[in-house]
Design a protein around this motif. Structure first.
Motif, PDB file in Angstrom:
ATOM      1  N   UNK A  44      -3.106  18.390   4.896  1.00  0.00           N
ATOM      2  CA  UNK A  44      -4.527  18.187   5.205  1.00  0.00           C
ATOM      3  C   UNK A  44      -5.084  17.003   4.422  1.00  0.00           C
ATOM      4  N   UNK A  45      -4.654  16.845   3.176  1.00  0.00           N
ATOM      5  CA  UNK A  45      -5.071  15.695   2.367  1.00  0.00           C
ATOM      6  C   UNK A  45      -4.627  14.396   3.018  1.00  0.00           C
ATOM      7  N   UNK A  46      -3.360  14.329   3.425  1.00  0.00           N
ATOM      8  CA  UNK A  46      -2.825  13.109   4.032  1.00  0.00           C
ATOM      9  C   UNK A  46      -3.548  12.772   5.334  1.00  0.00           C
ATOM     10  N   UNK A  47      -3.907  13.814   6.093  1.00  0.00           N
ATOM     11  CA  UNK A  47      -4.618  13.555   7.346  1.00  0.00           C
ATOM     12  C   UNK A  47      -5.899  12.766   7.101  1.00  0.00           C
ATOM     13  N   UNK A  48      -6.621  13.116   6.044  1.00  0.00           N
ATOM     14  CA  UNK A  48      -7.921  12.499   5.800  1.00  0.00           C
ATOM     15  C   UNK A  48      -7.813  11.138   5.120  1.00  0.00           C
ATOM     16  N   UNK A  49      -6.954  11.011   4.107  1.00  0.00           N
ATOM     17  CA  UNK A  49      -6.910   9.744   3.367  1.00  0.00           C
ATOM     18  C   UNK A  49      -6.094   8.686   4.093  1.00  0.00           C
ATOM     19  N   UNK A  50      -5.489   9.061   5.227  1.00  0.00           N
ATOM     20  CA  UNK A  50      -4.753   8.068   6.017  1.00  0.00           C
ATOM     21  C   UNK A  50      -5.651   7.087   6.749  1.00  0.00           C
ATOM     22  N   UNK A  51      -6.940   7.405   6.877  1.00  0.00           N
ATOM     23  CA  UNK A  51      -7.892   6.459   7.462  1.00  0.00           C
ATOM     24  C   UNK A  51      -8.416   6.812   8.831  1.00  0.00           C
ATOM     25  N   UNK A  52      -8.193   8.060   9.282  1.00  0.00           N
ATOM     26  CA  UNK A  52      -8.611   8.413  10.645  1.00  0.00           C
ATOM     27  C   UNK A  52     -10.122   8.264  10.826  1.00  0.00           C
ATOM     28  N   UNK A  53     -10.904   8.709   9.845  1.00  0.00           N
ATOM     29  CA  UNK A  53     -12.354   8.626   9.989  1.00  0.00           C
ATOM     30  C   UNK A  53     -12.871   7.201   9.871  1.00  0.00           C
ATOM     31  N   UNK A  54     -12.119   6.346   9.181  1.00  0.00           N
ATOM     32  CA  UNK A  54     -12.496   4.939   9.129  1.00  0.00           C
ATOM     33  C   UNK A  54     -12.426   4.307  10.521  1.00  0.00           C
ATOM     34  N   UNK A  59       3.363   8.741  10.606  1.00  0.00           N
ATOM     35  CA  UNK A  59       3.123   7.977   9.370  1.00  0.00           C
ATOM     36  C   UNK A  59       3.489   6.506   9.547  1.00  0.00           C
ATOM     37  N   UNK A  60       4.646   6.253  10.134  1.00  0.00           N
ATOM     38  CA  UNK A  60       5.081   4.865  10.365  1.00  0.00           C
ATOM     39  C   UNK A  60       4.119   4.162  11.329  1.00  0.00           C
ATOM     40  N   UNK A  61       3.748   4.839  12.424  1.00  0.00           N
ATOM     41  CA  UNK A  61       2.838   4.233  13.396  1.00  0.00           C
ATOM     42  C   UNK A  61       1.477   3.913  12.806  1.00  0.00           C
ATOM     43  N   UNK A  62       0.930   4.821  12.008  1.00  0.00           N
ATOM     44  CA  UNK A  62      -0.376   4.570  11.390  1.00  0.00           C
ATOM     45  C   UNK A  62      -0.298   3.432  10.379  1.00  0.00           C
ATOM     46  N   UNK A  63       0.774   3.401   9.603  1.00  0.00           N
ATOM     47  CA  UNK A  63       0.942   2.338   8.607  1.00  0.00           C
ATOM     48  C   UNK A  63       1.000   0.966   9.274  1.00  0.00           C
ATOM     49  N   UNK A  64       1.840   0.832  10.312  1.00  0.00           N
ATOM     50  CA  UNK A  64       1.973  -0.461  10.991  1.00  0.00           C
ATOM     51  C   UNK A  64       0.678  -0.853  11.707  1.00  0.00           C
ATOM     52  N   UNK A 106      -1.134   0.999   2.714  1.00  0.00           N
ATOM     53  CA  UNK A 106      -0.323   1.384   1.547  1.00  0.00           C
ATOM     54  C   UNK A 106      -0.294   2.904   1.393  1.00  0.00           C
ATOM     55  N   UNK A 107      -1.447   3.533   1.584  1.00  0.00           N
ATOM     56  CA  UNK A 107      -1.526   4.993   1.462  1.00  0.00           C
ATOM     57  C   UNK A 107      -0.611   5.665   2.490  1.00  0.00           C
ATOM     58  N   UNK A 108      -0.646   5.187   3.726  1.00  0.00           N
ATOM     59  CA  UNK A 108       0.220   5.756   4.756  1.00  0.00           C
ATOM     60  C   UNK A 108       1.693   5.564   4.424  1.00  0.00           C
ATOM     61  N   UNK A 109       2.042   4.405   3.873  1.00  0.00           N
ATOM     62  CA  UNK A 109       3.438   4.155   3.497  1.00  0.00           C
ATOM     63  C   UNK A 109       3.899   5.142   2.432  1.00  0.00           C
ATOM     64  N   UNK A 110       2.984   5.547   1.555  1.00  0.00           N
ATOM     65  CA  UNK A 110       3.342   6.472   0.476  1.00  0.00           C
ATOM     66  C   UNK A 110       3.627   7.884   0.996  1.00  0.00           C
ATOM     67  N   UNK A 111       3.129   8.212   2.198  1.00  0.00           N
ATOM     68  CA  UNK A 111       3.388   9.547   2.755  1.00  0.00           C
ATOM     69  C   UNK A 111       4.866   9.755   3.066  1.00  0.00           C
TER      70      UNK A 111
END
Length: 544
Positions: free
Chosen positions: A296-306, A361-366, A457-462
């Motif tokens: 749940x943490x990763x879902x939010x800090x990955x940038x979806x709401x941005x 994770x890879x798709x969001x990061x790229x 960077x955050x997504x890559x760390x997942x």
């Protein structure tokens, strides 16, 4: 203590032989459970998106003058909802085990309806803004209760073969709720001033009524009933959900498997102390809680709401589109979001949880790499490439990270801590949802394109965390997942490896493995009738 093991010769059940709820049994009843649970998440998605087209509209700002041309007030009125959701999740953390799944969902829906009524009855000149904020908070509180409870309820009422699909559908319809809210907001802008905001907000009551009314006739979770030693009621629910006779050998076998799981986790009247969340051993409560909460943490800090909240702003500032065109393009983005939210429905049980987490994770990061790379130059032409990146981000997010964090905590946590651990996961979601909504405009205003570099960077760390620590739960029963952690602990191996090495088990094999790992004590086993479970009927069930 848990009651002794049931056998097929039990004559203590005075309940109807083929129990029904809402006049339904078997697949139709399971479908009714899923429809009501899904409506709860449709309401969640709608409530998440309804303010996006209202908060900056002139009729709303004129009625609530504090928000007019004041981004801080606009952000506060929108984000206070997340604080209400957080407190709702904390409420379930404290009282969820006492209430039960069914009562909690009814309460959540009723509280949401109450919050909506408070909002739409705000009268200009009578501290309208304060009343509206209170209504938003109350609605959020109800939603926090529901989002903490519905995935657990669905998981505990579903079969192993379709549990992932059903909870992914719940998560996916969040996108459809947001889509409905976005376009309803847009359509209401062409009506009278009051219609612009009162009707979209009031429309939530329709979903709330469906959830609160129909839940009255649906069954309680059979696993929760067993933690309360309400064995006969639990057997009725299991029989009804599977379309079986209440004394059918499969009903009794399923009941005994769940009872073994409850014994293993330490049954004490169904009320789990907070200290249990921080224990290890064969049950690995703390590790499993952290796995669910981290998703749940990763879902939010990955940038979806941005992306969801600030795409129209990017279109206006960087590509110089008008307000109406920005809203239309944003609406198209929501359509893409909803379409890709259905992808997981078709592949969740084939691909599994781990692969979808990793691909997303890879798709969001790229996608974030593409966004920040296109914004560096500051030209209008390059900024159009950034919009493409935001569209691909929302597509990957909708297909993977939108539904999965609602599924994984409900699966990964054992029955003893499931309600509390799922509430902790939901608390994590709402806390960081609020954080990202509040800091993203500040980041965009101060560091510009580097905002999206941070999210990349955050997504890559997942990726390494998921790869090394997230066990696969595909095609596993909830009790089978308990055995994966017992295997990892007892055989001193990684839990990802344990999930790969343990073959898919039949119900009888699950029961046998539970004994092998010491989930049933010798004293309990000595008084049980083994022939009733592993004789001819048990063998017949296993072969079937």
């Amino acid at each position: 203590m848990m009651s002794t093991e049931l056998t097929s010769s039990s004559d203590s059940l005075s309940s109807p032989k083929h129990p029904r709820y809402m006049g339904l049994t078997g697949r139709p009843l399971s479908l009714a459970v899923s429809v009501v649970a899904t409506t709860g998440f449709l309401l969640f998605g709608y409530d998440q998106g309804v303010m996006s087209g209202i908060i900056s509209a002139d009729p709303f700002n004129n009625y609530f003058p504090e928000t007019k041309n004041d981004s801080t007030w606009q952000g506060f009125v929108t984000a206070i909802y997340e604080i209400g959701c957080l407190f709702g999740a904390i409420f379930i953390l404290c009282f969820g085990d006492r209430l039960g799944r069914r009562k909690a969902i009814i309460l959540g829906a009723v509280v949401m309806i109450l919050g909506v009524i408070i909002q739409v009855t705000s009268m200009k000149g009578h501290k309208a803004t304060a009343q509206f904020i209170i209504g938003r908070t109350v609605t959020g509180f109800g939603n926090g209760i529901n989002t903490s409870t519905i995935p657990t309820y669905q998981a505990e009422c579903s079969k192993t073969t379709n549990r992932g699909l059903l909870i992914c559908i719940e998560g996916g319809v969040i996108a459809f709720g947001t889509l409905i809210a976005y376009w309803l907001d847009f359509g209401c802008t062409y009506g009278p001033p009051d219609l612009t905001w009162r009707f979209p907000i009031a429309f939530q009551i329709v979903f709330g009524l469906v959830v609160s009314i129909f839940m009255f006739w649906l069954p309680e979770s059979p696993r929760w009933l067993l933690t309360k030693d309400r064995t006969e009621e639990s057997m009725q629910v299991i029989a009804a959900l599977r379309g079986l006779h209440v004394n059918d050998p499969e009903t009794i076998l399923q009941t005994n498997i769940i009872m073994d799981s409850i014994r293993a986790s330490g049954h004490h009247g169904g009320n789990t102390p907070f200290s249990a969340l921080f224990t290890g051993g064969k049950t690995q409560h703390f590790r499993r809680m952290m796995l669910g909460a981290s998703s749940q943490l990763f879902q939010q800090i990955g940038g979806c709401n941005a992306v969801i909240y600030f795409l129209p702003l990017l279109l206006q500032k960087n590509i110089h589109q008008g307000h109406t065109m920005s809203l239309i393009i944003g609406g198209v983005n929501m359509i893409v979001y909803a379409i890709f939210a259905t992808v997981s429905w078709f592949i969740i049980e084939r691909a599994g949880r781990r692969k979808l987490f990793l691909v997303g994770t890879v798709g969001q990061c790229l996608s974030m790499v593409l966004v920040f790379a296109c914004l560096i130059s500051g030209s209008t032409g390059s900024a159009k490439g950034a919009v493409v990146g935001l569209f691909t981000f929302i597509a990957f997010f909708g297909a993977t990270w939108l539904p999965l964090p609602w599924l994984y905590p409900a699966e990964i946590n054992p029955i003893k801590t499931r309600a509390k651990a799922n509430a902790v996961s939901t608390c994590s979601n709402w806390l960081f949802n609020f954080l990202i909504v509040m800091i993203t405009p500040v980041m965009v205003g101060n560091i510009g394109w580097a905002t999206y570099l941070v999210f990349a960077v955050i997504n890559a760390a997942f990726f390494p965390i998921i790869y090394f620590f997230y066990p696969e739960t595909r095609k596993r029963s909830l009790e089978e997942i308990d055995l994966i952690f017992a295997k990892g602990y007892c055989e001193n191996m990684g839990y990802v490896r344990a999930s790969k090495e343990m073959p898919l088990l039949t119900d009888a094999e699950i029961d046998q493995k539970a004994r092998e790992y010491g989930f049933v004590s010798e004293d309990e086993e000595a008084g049980q009738l083994e022939a009733a479970r592993f004789g001819e009927k048990g063998s017949e069930l296993a072969s079937n």
